[in-house]
Structures are given as structure tokens and as C-alpha cells.
Scaffold this active site. Structure first.
Site, PDB file in Angstrom:
ATOM      1  N   ASN A 118       0.859  -1.183   0.000  1.00  0.00           N
ATOM      2  CA  ASN A 118       0.000   0.000   0.000  1.00  0.00           C
ATOM      3  C   ASN A 118       0.899   1.238   0.000  1.00  0.00           C
ATOM      4  O   ASN A 118       1.490   1.578   1.014  1.00  0.00           O
ATOM      5  CB  ASN A 118      -0.896  -0.039   1.248  1.00  0.00           C
ATOM      6  CG  ASN A 118      -1.773   1.188   1.365  1.00  0.00           C
ATOM      7  OD1 ASN A 118      -1.807   2.033   0.463  1.00  0.00           O
ATOM      8  ND2 ASN A 118      -2.490   1.298   2.466  1.00  0.00           N
ATOM      9  N   LYS A 122       0.016   4.216  -0.262  1.00  0.00           N
ATOM     10  CA  LYS A 122      -0.662   5.376   0.348  1.00  0.00           C
ATOM     11  C   LYS A 122      -0.506   6.606  -0.559  1.00  0.00           C
ATOM     12  O   LYS A 122      -0.461   6.458  -1.772  1.00  0.00           O
ATOM     13  CB  LYS A 122      -0.154   5.596   1.778  1.00  0.00           C
ATOM     14  CG  LYS A 122      -0.260   4.306   2.602  1.00  0.00           C
ATOM     15  CD  LYS A 122      -0.083   4.494   4.074  1.00  0.00           C
ATOM     16  CE  LYS A 122      -0.220   3.139   4.767  1.00  0.00           C
ATOM     17  NZ  LYS A 122      -0.161   3.228   6.226  1.00  0.00           N
ATOM     18  N   HIS A 141      -9.519   0.991   4.951  1.00  0.00           N
ATOM     19  CA  HIS A 141      -8.232   1.232   5.618  1.00  0.00           C
ATOM     20  C   HIS A 141      -8.457   2.147   6.822  1.00  0.00           C
ATOM     21  O   HIS A 141      -9.270   3.068   6.764  1.00  0.00           O
ATOM     22  CB  HIS A 141      -7.222   1.854   4.651  1.00  0.00           C
ATOM     23  CG  HIS A 141      -5.838   1.831   5.209  1.00  0.00           C
ATOM     24  ND1 HIS A 141      -5.411   2.769   6.118  1.00  0.00           N
ATOM     25  CD2 HIS A 141      -4.819   0.964   5.042  1.00  0.00           C
ATOM     26  CE1 HIS A 141      -4.168   2.464   6.479  1.00  0.00           C
ATOM     27  NE2 HIS A 141      -3.782   1.377   5.842  1.00  0.00           N
ATOM     28  N   GLU A 172      -6.835   4.549   7.968  1.00  0.00           N
ATOM     29  CA  GLU A 172      -6.639   5.984   7.738  1.00  0.00           C
ATOM     30  C   GLU A 172      -7.919   6.615   7.189  1.00  0.00           C
ATOM     31  O   GLU A 172      -8.245   7.762   7.508  1.00  0.00           O
ATOM     32  CB  GLU A 172      -5.442   6.202   6.798  1.00  0.00           C
ATOM     33  CG  GLU A 172      -4.133   5.961   7.552  1.00  0.00           C
ATOM     34  CD  GLU A 172      -2.992   5.408   6.726  1.00  0.00           C
ATOM     35  OE1 GLU A 172      -3.050   5.441   5.483  1.00  0.00           O
ATOM     36  OE2 GLU A 172      -2.026   4.912   7.345  1.00  0.00           O
ATOM     37  N   GLU A 213      -5.114  -4.959  10.547  1.00  0.00           N
ATOM     38  CA  GLU A 213      -4.100  -3.914  10.714  1.00  0.00           C
ATOM     39  C   GLU A 213      -4.380  -3.153  12.009  1.00  0.00           C
ATOM     40  O   GLU A 213      -5.193  -2.212  12.014  1.00  0.00           O
ATOM     41  CB  GLU A 213      -4.150  -2.931   9.540  1.00  0.00           C
ATOM     42  CG  GLU A 213      -3.896  -3.563   8.190  1.00  0.00           C
ATOM     43  CD  GLU A 213      -3.349  -2.549   7.192  1.00  0.00           C
ATOM     44  OE1 GLU A 213      -2.196  -2.706   6.792  1.00  0.00           O
ATOM     45  OE2 GLU A 213      -4.066  -1.589   6.857  1.00  0.00           O
ATOM     46  N   GLY A 237       2.517   2.496  10.716  1.00  0.00           N
ATOM     47  CA  GLY A 237       3.406   3.649  10.561  1.00  0.00           C
ATOM     48  C   GLY A 237       4.139   4.040  11.824  1.00  0.00           C
ATOM     49  O   GLY A 237       4.716   5.126  11.906  1.00  0.00           O
ATOM     50  N   SER A 276       3.681  -1.890  10.316  1.00  0.00           N
ATOM     51  CA  SER A 276       5.134  -1.895  10.560  1.00  0.00           C
ATOM     52  C   SER A 276       5.820  -3.211  10.178  1.00  0.00           C
ATOM     53  O   SER A 276       6.806  -3.608  10.802  1.00  0.00           O
ATOM     54  CB  SER A 276       5.446  -1.517  12.015  1.00  0.00           C
ATOM     55  OG  SER A 276       5.024  -0.187  12.260  1.00  0.00           O
TER      56      SER A 276
HETATM   57  P1  13P Z   1       3.083   0.555   7.603  1.00  0.00           P
HETATM   58  O1  13P Z   1       3.623  -0.728   7.022  1.00  0.00           O
HETATM   59  O2  13P Z   1       3.763   1.774   7.083  1.00  0.00           O
HETATM   60  O3  13P Z   1       3.001   0.484   9.094  1.00  0.00           O
HETATM   61  O4  13P Z   1       1.553   0.677   7.083  1.00  0.00           O
HETATM   62  C1  13P Z   1       0.725  -0.414   7.160  1.00  0.00           C
HETATM   63  C2  13P Z   1      -0.517  -0.128   6.399  1.00  0.00           C
HETATM   64  O5  13P Z   1      -1.293   0.739   6.764  1.00  0.00           O
HETATM   65  C3  13P Z   1      -0.752  -0.882   5.168  1.00  0.00           C
HETATM   66  O6  13P Z   1      -2.048  -0.673   4.686  1.00  0.00           O
END
Ligand code: 13P
Length: 252
Positions: free
Chosen positions: A10, A12, A96, A98, A166, A172, A212
Site C-alpha cells: 500500500n 498510500k 483502511h 486511515e 491492521e 506507521g 510496521s
Molecule cells: P506501515 O507498514 O507503514 O506500518 O503501514 C501499514 C498499512 O497501513 C498498510 O495498509
């Protein structure tokens, strides 16, 4: 049939045309296990979808990071499932954290999106996960069960769904779930699917972990029996994404 390992990248809201070209070139050169061992899907921002699809090796697929909840029309700024199908984009990430937190997408809204995207022929990476506060108050399973129920209420065929666990506190942050923490929730989610959908769906649905994941921690996570792959954020923009794809061999 064994569940095929699944690795999603992803990206983002990251990347310029030059950076995207560099990542795709790196992926195209990589030697990875064959596509009967691992399914790889990368998810660039909408604006780069066609570009990435046109450059990407044919054994990797492409996913959008979102789509509109129903048929397109007067919805300024949105991208419809039909448009993704029209562009030949087979996958979409929905729900997601976010988007759930920053854009206030509710469990029901995510359920509706998953249902509509599937009805149009897209395959869906549906995300669930608890916040740190929810974990610390002991409600992890209640939260992810409610998020999964809102999806299962609207979905009758799970064939084209990958469930991504997740935990929000791991996204992150560099604070990855321990293999035991991931295994516990994945196993509970599989049991939830068995009790609330069917034994077949529980057995065949891939439940992947995100938060992560990196080149150093992926193998130990991949070795957990109910971890069927990863959804990778930050590390999917880097060469270590190849190591994460290779962790599929742990299952063999
Ligand atoms: P990170 O791997 O940067 O922690 O993000 C995970 C994520 O949100 C994948 O959709």
C-alpha cells in the site's frame, strides 16, 4: 486447498512519476517465488494506476486504495468501482484505518463499499483493526468482529475477499505486533468467520497482517499458522519489499 500467501504493497499518498518508475523498475527486476506460491498486489495512488499497470511485470497485480460506495455519478472527487474495472484494475483496498479515522468511514459504509465493489467484479482487500485505546481496554476482538460483521452482513460470497488485520497502533509507528499478538487475532478472526459465516469461508479466506511489517520481522510473522500474508505500507516503497514477498517460502 491451502491458502496462497498474499503480499500487498500500500503506497498510500506517496510518489512522483519518477519515484513510481524507480519502484516498478526495482520490482520488475526482482527474483521472487512464483505466482503459485505468492500473490503480489501493489497499490499506488489513483493517479498512477494506469501508469503502474502498463509498466509492471505481468505476475504482479495492481490495486486501487479506495473507491466510491455505489455506481458513479454526481460525486465530485470520487472514483467508481466501474471505472477501476474499465481500466483493468482487479483489486481495491477498502476500509483502511486511515480512511476510517480521518474520513470518518463507518463500519456500515465500509460494508456497503465492499459489497458494491465485489458486485462489479473487483477483488477486495478489506481492512479491520483496533486502536491502542481499544486494545488496552480489552476490546480488540469486539472491535474487529464488529468491523468484520458489517462486511459479512452485506457479502454473501467471500471468494474475492482478503481480510487485512491492521492494528491502528502498529501502522506507521515502527511498533509491529508480536507474532503471538498477530496470531491470536488472526485465529480469533478465523473462528469468527467459522461461527458466523461458514467453515469453508474460514478455511479459505486469506487473513493478512499489516502494521510496521519490514524485511527483518516478516519471516517470524509469516511462520504463524493463521497469518496468510501482509499488507505493507512504508516498506513497500523500498527494496526490502522483495524480502517480504520472499517470506512466502516460510509456508512451504
Ligand atoms: P506501515 O507498514 O507503514 O506500518 O503501514 C501499514 C498499512 O497501513 C498498510 O495498509
Amino acid at each position: 486447498m491451502a491458502r496462497k500467501f498474499f503480499v500487498g504493497g500500500n503506497w498510500k499518498c506517496n510518489g512522483t512519476t519518477e519515484e513510481v518508475k524507480k519502484i516498478v523498475t526495482m520490482l520488475n527486476k526482482a527474483e521472487v517465488p512464483s505466482d503459485d506460491v505468492v500473490e503480489v498486489v501493489v497499490s499506488p495512488p489513483f493517479i498512477f494506476l494506469s501508469f503502474v499497470k502498463s509498466l509492471m511485470r505481468s505476475d504482479f497485480e495492481v490495486a486501487a486504495q479506495n473507491c466510491w460506495v455505489r455506481k458513479g455519478g454526481a460525486f465530485t472527487g470520487e472514483i467508481s468501482a466501474e471505472m477501476l474495472v474499465n481500466l483493468g484494475i482487479p483489486w481495491v483496498i477498502l476500509g483502511h484505518s486511515e480512511r476510517r479515522s480521518l474520513l470518518k468511514e463507518s463500519d456500515e459504509f465500509v460494508g456497503d463499499k465492499v459489497s458494491y465493489a465485489l458486485s462489479q467484479g473487483l477483488k477486495v482487500i478489506a481492512c479491520v483493526g483496533e486502536t491502542l485505546e481499544q486494545r488496552e481496554s480489552g476490546s480488540t476482538m469486539a472491535v474487529v468482529a464488529a468491523q468484520t460483521k458489517a462486511i459479512s452482513d452485506k457479502v454473501s460470497n467471500w471468494t474475492n475477499v482478503v481480510l487485512a488485520y491492521e492494528p491502528v497502533w502498529a501502522i506507521g509507528t515502527g511498533k509491529v505486533a508480536t507474532p503471538a499478538q498477530a496470531q491470536e487475532v488472526h485465529s480469533d478472526l478465523r473462528k469468527w468467520l467459522k461461527d458466523n459465516v461458514s467453515a469453508e469461508v474460514a478455511e479459505s479466506t486469506r487473513i493478512i497482517y499489516g502494521g510496521s511489517v519490514n524485511g527483518a520481522n516478516c519471516k517470524e510473522l509469516a511462520a504463524q499458522p493463521d497469518v496468510d500474508g501482509f499488507l505493507v505500507g512504508g516498506a513497500s516503497l523500498k527494496p526490502e519489499f522483495i524480502d517480504i514477498i520472499k517470506s512466502a517460502t516460510v509456508k512451504q
